[in-house]
Design a protein around this motif. Structure first.
Motif, PDB file in Angstrom:
ATOM      1  N   THR A  86      13.951   5.158  12.271  1.00 58.03           N
ATOM      2  CA  THR A  86      14.203   3.742  12.009  1.00 58.03           C
ATOM      3  C   THR A  86      13.628   3.333  10.655  1.00 58.03           C
ATOM      4  O   THR A  86      14.288   2.632   9.889  1.00 58.03           O
ATOM      5  N   ALA A 126      15.512   2.027   7.296  1.00 59.13           N
ATOM      6  CA  ALA A 126      15.105   0.779   6.644  1.00 59.13           C
ATOM      7  C   ALA A 126      14.802   1.031   5.167  1.00 59.13           C
ATOM      8  O   ALA A 126      15.185   0.229   4.308  1.00 59.13           O
ATOM      9  N   GLU A 180      18.090   1.345   3.335  1.00 54.69           N
ATOM     10  CA  GLU A 180      18.689   0.015   3.163  1.00 54.69           C
ATOM     11  C   GLU A 180      17.967  -0.772   2.066  1.00 54.69           C
ATOM     12  O   GLU A 180      18.601  -1.429   1.237  1.00 54.69           O
ATOM     13  N   GLN A 229      15.424 -10.729  -0.023  1.00 53.41           N
ATOM     14  CA  GLN A 229      15.430 -11.301   1.317  1.00 53.41           C
ATOM     15  C   GLN A 229      16.109 -10.303   2.250  1.00 53.41           C
ATOM     16  O   GLN A 229      17.285 -10.415   2.542  1.00 53.41           O
ATOM     17  N   CYS A 230      15.377  -9.293   2.690  1.00 53.44           N
ATOM     18  CA  CYS A 230      15.988  -8.342   3.613  1.00 53.44           C
ATOM     19  C   CYS A 230      14.971  -7.884   4.651  1.00 53.44           C
ATOM     20  O   CYS A 230      13.786  -7.751   4.358  1.00 53.44           O
ATOM     21  N   GLN A 231      15.492  -7.658   5.846  1.00 44.83           N
ATOM     22  CA  GLN A 231      14.661  -7.215   6.959  1.00 44.83           C
ATOM     23  C   GLN A 231      14.059  -5.840   6.678  1.00 44.83           C
ATOM     24  O   GLN A 231      12.946  -5.542   7.094  1.00 44.83           O
ATOM     25  N   ALA A 232      14.798  -5.020   5.925  1.00 41.78           N
ATOM     26  CA  ALA A 232      14.321  -3.667   5.628  1.00 41.78           C
ATOM     27  C   ALA A 232      12.987  -3.695   4.896  1.00 41.78           C
ATOM     28  O   ALA A 232      12.117  -2.861   5.159  1.00 41.78           O
ATOM     29  N   GLN A 283      10.629  -5.944   5.172  1.00 46.16           N
ATOM     30  CA  GLN A 283       9.615  -6.276   6.168  1.00 46.16           C
ATOM     31  C   GLN A 283       9.322  -5.078   7.079  1.00 46.16           C
ATOM     32  O   GLN A 283       8.166  -4.815   7.421  1.00 46.16           O
ATOM     33  N   ASP A 284      10.376  -4.343   7.461  1.00 42.98           N
ATOM     34  CA  ASP A 284      10.194  -3.180   8.339  1.00 42.98           C
ATOM     35  C   ASP A 284       9.369  -2.085   7.657  1.00 42.98           C
ATOM     36  O   ASP A 284       8.459  -1.522   8.261  1.00 42.98           O
ATOM     37  N   SER A 344       5.768  -3.285   7.317  1.00 40.59           N
ATOM     38  CA  SER A 344       5.067  -3.204   8.600  1.00 40.59           C
ATOM     39  C   SER A 344       4.667  -1.765   8.924  1.00 40.59           C
ATOM     40  O   SER A 344       3.567  -1.513   9.414  1.00 40.59           O
TER      41      SER A 344
END
Length: 160
Positions: free
Chosen positions: A18, A22, A25, A131-134, A136-137, A140
């Motif tokens: 995962t 990410a 991406e 601005q992308c979730q990747a 943040q992933d 984290s």
């Protein structure tokens, strides 16, 4: 092997897969927004001038690079700088996949050498931030790794 070891191992493998997705991406999105700096020298220069804009440092090697002492020294210096400036770091294997993600040909039409993909920085400019979730992933994952005293987590990108 116990059931817990099997389940834990499977969970870790899925987590790594995962995070690898990410990262891919993130690199593609950052590349499209011109928020990627490629090359050991170029990266060191940018971090010296504007370390606050750097959100991720990707240090990439393949097996044949492990014996390159000069590259390992550069990596050590980059890692130290990133730790001092709270920049997330990832060690990645799979230079061929990185080249695919960044549309980097083996050599351009003019016969020039390919870019040095051993160090890639992702920047997040204040004017138009990513601005992308990747992002943040991946961030984290790096934070979780630091909590487990793994300061430079490693991922493997597989060619497709």
């Amino acid at each position: 092997m116990t059931l817990e070891e099997v389940i834990g191992s499977n969970s870790t493998d899925k987590k790594m897969e995962t995070v690898s997705q990410a990262l891919e991406e993130l690199l593609v999105a950052a590349h499209k927004q011109d928020c990627v700096t490629v090359g050991v020298y170029e990266s060191a220069k940018l971090m010296n001038v504007d370390p606050d804009s750097v959100v991720l440092c990707v240090l990439a090697t393949d097996e044949e690079d492990e014996g390159d002492i000069a590259l390992q020294i550069h990596f050590t210096l980059l890692q130290a700088f990133c730790c001092d400036n709270d920049i997330n770091i990832l060690r990645v294997s799979g230079l061929r996949r990185l080249a695919q993600l960044l549309d980097d040909d083996v050599a351009d039409g003019n016969g020039n050498e390919p870019r040095d993909l051993h160090c890639i920085l992702v920047t997040n400019p204040p004017v138009q931030p990513l601005q992308c979730q990747a992002l943040q992933d991946v961030g984290s994952f790096c934070e979780e790794s630091r909590c487990r005293n793994q300061w430079v987590p490693c991922l493997e990108l597989t060619a497709r």
